[in-house]
Enzyme design. Sequence first.
Site, PDB file in Angstrom:
ATOM      1  N   GLY A 159       0.819  -1.198   0.000  1.00  0.00           N
ATOM      2  CA  GLY A 159       0.000   0.000   0.000  1.00  0.00           C
ATOM      3  C   GLY A 159       0.858   1.254   0.000  1.00  0.00           C
ATOM      4  O   GLY A 159       2.016   1.221   0.412  1.00  0.00           O
ATOM      5  N   CYS A 160       0.277   2.348  -0.460  1.00  0.00           N
ATOM      6  CA  CYS A 160       1.046   3.586  -0.586  1.00  0.00           C
ATOM      7  C   CYS A 160       1.492   4.112   0.773  1.00  0.00           C
ATOM      8  O   CYS A 160       2.647   4.491   0.959  1.00  0.00           O
ATOM      9  CB  CYS A 160       0.263   4.638  -1.354  1.00  0.00           C
ATOM     10  SG  CYS A 160      -1.406   4.937  -0.739  1.00  0.00           S
ATOM     11  N   TYR A 161       0.571   4.143   1.759  1.00  0.00           N
ATOM     12  CA  TYR A 161       0.974   4.614   3.084  1.00  0.00           C
ATOM     13  C   TYR A 161       2.015   3.680   3.693  1.00  0.00           C
ATOM     14  O   TYR A 161       2.989   4.117   4.296  1.00  0.00           O
ATOM     15  CB  TYR A 161      -0.241   4.671   4.016  1.00  0.00           C
ATOM     16  CG  TYR A 161      -1.159   5.852   3.803  1.00  0.00           C
ATOM     17  CD1 TYR A 161      -0.687   7.154   3.921  1.00  0.00           C
ATOM     18  CD2 TYR A 161      -2.510   5.674   3.521  1.00  0.00           C
ATOM     19  CE1 TYR A 161      -1.541   8.248   3.759  1.00  0.00           C
ATOM     20  CE2 TYR A 161      -3.369   6.748   3.364  1.00  0.00           C
ATOM     21  CZ  TYR A 161      -2.883   8.042   3.479  1.00  0.00           C
ATOM     22  OH  TYR A 161      -3.727   9.108   3.325  1.00  0.00           O
ATOM     23  N   THR A 176       5.507   4.296   2.325  1.00  0.00           N
ATOM     24  CA  THR A 176       6.106   5.523   2.857  1.00  0.00           C
ATOM     25  C   THR A 176       6.610   5.309   4.274  1.00  0.00           C
ATOM     26  O   THR A 176       7.732   5.689   4.625  1.00  0.00           O
ATOM     27  CB  THR A 176       5.054   6.658   2.888  1.00  0.00           C
ATOM     28  OG1 THR A 176       4.211   6.565   1.750  1.00  0.00           O
ATOM     29  CG2 THR A 176       5.714   8.017   2.933  1.00  0.00           C
TER      30      THR A 176
END
Lengths: 343, 343, 343, 343
Positions: C146-148, C151
């Site tokens: 996932g993107c979060y 990060t």
Amino acid sequence: MKAAIVGATGYGGIELIRLLHSHPDIESMTVFSSSQEGKQMAESYPHVTGIVELTLKDIEPERLKEHDVVFLSTPPGVSAELSATLNGGVRIIDLSGDLRLKNADTYRHWYGRESAPDALLQEAVYGLTEWHREEVRTAGLLSNPGCYATTVLTGILPLIQKQAAEAGDLIIDAKSGTTGAGRSPSAMTHFSEMNDNLKIYKVNEHKHTPEMEQELTRFSGKEAPVTFSPHLVPMTRGIMATMYVPLSPGWQQKDLENLFEQCYRNSPFVRIRKDGALPFTKEVYGTNYCDIGFTVDERTGRATIVSVIDNLMKGASGQAVQNMNLMFGFPETRGLDYIPMYP
Amino acid sequence: MKAAIVGATGYGGIELIRLLHSHPDIESMTVFSSSQEGKQMAESYPHVTGIVELTLKDIEPERLKEHDVVFLSTPPGVSAELSATLNGGVRIIDLSGDLRLKNADTYRHWYGRESAPDALLQEAVYGLTEWHREEVRTAGLLSNPGCYATTVLTGILPLIQKQAAEAGDLIIDAKSGTTGAGRSPSAMTHFSEMNDNLKIYKVNEHKHTPEMEQELTRFSGKEAPVTFSPHLVPMTRGIMATMYVPLSPGWQQKDLENLFEQCYRNSPFVRIRKDGALPFTKEVYGTNYCDIGFTVDERTGRATIVSVIDNLMKGASGQAVQNMNLMFGFPETRGLDYIPMYP
Amino acid sequence: MKAAIVGATGYGGIELIRLLHSHPDIESMTVFSSSQEGKQMAESYPHVTGIVELTLKDIEPERLKEHDVVFLSTPPGVSAELSATLNGGVRIIDLSGDLRLKNADTYRHWYGRESAPDALLQEAVYGLTEWHREEVRTAGLLSNPGCYATTVLTGILPLIQKQAAEAGDLIIDAKSGTTGAGRSPSAMTHFSEMNDNLKIYKVNEHKHTPEMEQELTRFSGKEAPVTFSPHLVPMTRGIMATMYVPLSPGWQQKDLENLFEQCYRNSPFVRIRKDGALPFTKEVYGTNYCDIGFTVDERTGRATIVSVIDNLMKGASGQAVQNMNLMFGFPETRGLDYIPMYP
Amino acid sequence: MKAAIVGATGYGGIELIRLLHSHPDIESMTVFSSSQEGKQMAESYPHVTGIVELTLKDIEPERLKEHDVVFLSTPPGVSAELSATLNGGVRIIDLSGDLRLKNADTYRHWYGRESAPDALLQEAVYGLTEWHREEVRTAGLLSNPGCYATTVLTGILPLIQKQAAEAGDLIIDAKSGTTGAGRSPSAMTHFSEMNDNLKIYKVNEHKHTPEMEQELTRFSGKEAPVTFSPHLVPMTRGIMATMYVPLSPGWQQKDLENLFEQCYRNSPFVRIRKDGALPFTKEVYGTNYCDIGFTVDERTGRATIVSVIDNLMKGASGQAVQNMNLMFGFPETRGLDYIPMYP
């Protein structure tokens, strides 16, 4: 090939770096700046950290001449001076407005300053690529067009050339993102006052006006002033020119479509929308495309022509690289084959 | 005074609530919605928590008639129907386009649906306040103008009325914030595709066009189609209309300035910029002002006229309250004396 | 090499197309969509007009198996189903969350739906490239993070692995552009309500949370819940995670700098800021970089770690291509060597 | 009542003018500026054309003393000096940071300059209205709190005061619109680089930090440093502070709700969200409200508290007027009863 970029810390400069860094025929780049000698590019632009490891050098003509091509992304006046010094010793692509006008008086009137020497003005090739390809190929001194002028001329010249419309009837309502105004902070482009706001400025007084008129005259054989209103839109990149013109008798939607298709069939960076579809600025984001749509209103006999570009690309550095490609015999799209970033 | 707002959960509705809540002559408000009966306004709009404690009611004509004024902020068709039912029983201010056109055929053509009964169309007063004050005062059924039409007509009617320009020559390039498109999410106004983007849509096909033409004809005595291009700008509120028109012989900058000053000297919500200064949209943010600037280009003989409003205020709910003030004998500015929020 | 993209009209899909179109080892792409069979990509996305000439095909497993790699950019549930059908017949890179969690109960709890078959969950390789390179190389079924989670984990795992901090103490304040929410219009991402606004949502309830915790446990050996607040920022692309954690005794700014440098010295897409400099989201715009900065506060003993990515690139399609490169033996950066677009 | 505004052309000044112009108890306003004597406000801010007809005057102490209240919206240092000169002769509301800290050493450390005379520091009342109402009523010299400090303290002090949490555990992640950075153009707030970007700055070094800590100590009796990260969001107005803190044993969601309700039951400008709902910045746009939401995570025992204000209103000029109301015996909400502008 060795390229020099003078004025590398401005937006035109950093966009040139983005393009040339990935250009397969550029073997080395050198970056110059009048005031930041010795600084790393990444100090000025952290986004190139670890990618572009270049140190800014002081502007010395002899050093510049050691390159194959020099890009001048310098302020008005500075470009004229550097061009005069360098011309003949190295091929030059000037992104300023200093060499765009053939007539020194016109330059003085619109720019409010002394022009470059007349010989330079006459020699400089106006690099609106699609309309001057042959001249561009052999140019030693190339003057890269203004962002508004590129948007407008690419959209309207086909009609003017084929007398589908009269240049003197042309009304241009142009809207630009803020990067066109450069990197220097100003009240006009202060985020707090530009966000959620729409501005209009320099109506009929913008410096790109005479450049448009010069080309319109070249292709129509007539002198005719245009009406031109630039606006500032709260977005970073992109120009849209919405152009209004009465059509000559007989011209209809399908005729315009044929005209545009025909005119740009060998131009890889011009894309024609069909059936009255109109382009949005983001559809060319980050690329060298100029997208054009149009619609003819039977009630008024007027055509509305919409032309969009990315002002830092086709409106500046992208077209500069396109011109470089032609000047050095590379394919026109070399190093420019990006897909627009969307969304 | 008791006010009813039908369609209270749309942007026009919530802006009416903002204004009427602070209006000194409004004693009570009732809010109606076709689908959300029983819900609190604050459930739909948390920003009114603790301020506006109103429960949405189902739309019942008898209930509506118990008010002194009914604002219809309802979709096309619904307004026509409700107006037909309520007319005569209560004073109505309709913010939809259903009653703006006198000619039913024109309505059918531009709106693509059946019009309201002709009697209603004839009776409805077109509430462009500055140009129809006397009719507004006595109106039982008031049709509030479209946002684009308000911007354009306030800027151009003075020239048309005094024959400084011909309506048939008028070219209108209009730019709007996204709230004009309403509260329903759509691909067109999806943040990811609207942000950092400039769009153009419905060129020469927007529904506000016939409304402009009807008024232009009324004040010029001539039928003349206009060229009209609406654009969508990445901002929340605000409309700018940039208008282009050749001036009749003899008209100059100072003449226009006098014309505008004279025309609007008793209009508290119209502000004229002097000496060629042009307004930005944010300079009227949140208020009922229409700011107008203009510049005459001697090279082409054309005037460029710039008119800006807040589309939810002078373009919708603000003008509706201005009309209500006249209809009920209050001072025109009552409850509308806001200073623009800047920045 | 032949690539198939399923769910090609979403933002993940169109970004994959942008990348794979220019990828030197991709010979052909086929695009699939559940509902738009027969449509051209350019109908859905005018920005690829004249560049990507692909017709959407209906999703048929047999057809998909004719490719070397299948990218699933499909909704939750659909990915699980397609993976089950295709697995073993073709190498799969799944961009949904369906295969990210090893524990089916955890999936059910956070996603509120039945999980994929347990065998698939166990087989799927979690494609956080920098931390699972060897597994990725041989993966047949890859689950893209996932993107979060990307990060956060890229920014914090070095500390957790070396016990410079405890996972259980981790507080994550994350901010995302709106493209993370996908292409479907919604009230949440309606331009009129997202512009000039900052939103917070799903605090401690976001689906990427268990994915972070699973990895934190893997590298720390301990189970520990995190505090995670996602925000929606009025921008198109970009995620910033600001992370707060008390440091183990003895750790100082310079130690962290060494730790990060060491940890990512062979990771071309992770860039470490020095001397307390912190990255902004736009510094990775359009690229696969993850930029990390950090600062240690001596007053509190806490470190603040800032990690930024482009959510559609390193947070989705960019990392998917990075994983494909490893899976097929290409250099990790192949087709991903873009310079951030700035400004 | 006569009010003087010194520093009237900054954003704090123009917002004061917006508020005081409509304040029923302000009979006259005079505007002062150090450098623009003789200019009309409308030259600097065209949005007040025809509304605010005030001429800027040079700053002369004797003239200032002729007013009932003087607002100082002046730079650091200037405020200290003017306060010293005027104190005793007129009631002062200072919007700078010069008088917020009681400890001169702390001021020197964080502001990097000499502090105001200690007597002034001790006399100045810290105008966080909800927490110092009684002192405010009788203040001759009022120091208006910083925008970040107001957001944070209003959201966290109830917990600190009742020992639901420890100040030393507090982690504050704050996000602001750009108007907080003032009217002077800068690289940081240049539209081209701020749009579509998220920035973080001055982590643990922002000047509002000691002001928060001073108040936290006042209400907890303990000294404890906080972790504070300010971010710059691409929006004009608004601050959100997302705060993280472990709860003391026994505290749950419902307890916090009661605590906040109880604490602010007589505070008209603080609105508490219920049932875990969290506020967005736009929900207080243009108003003096501070909206607070919170959610307790049972997995970690931490509370996440979200507090939002409009930085130019409750964060500056709005709270200044709120304080003025108390100082002069007007109702607290006088001239501040706006509904948030939404959208």
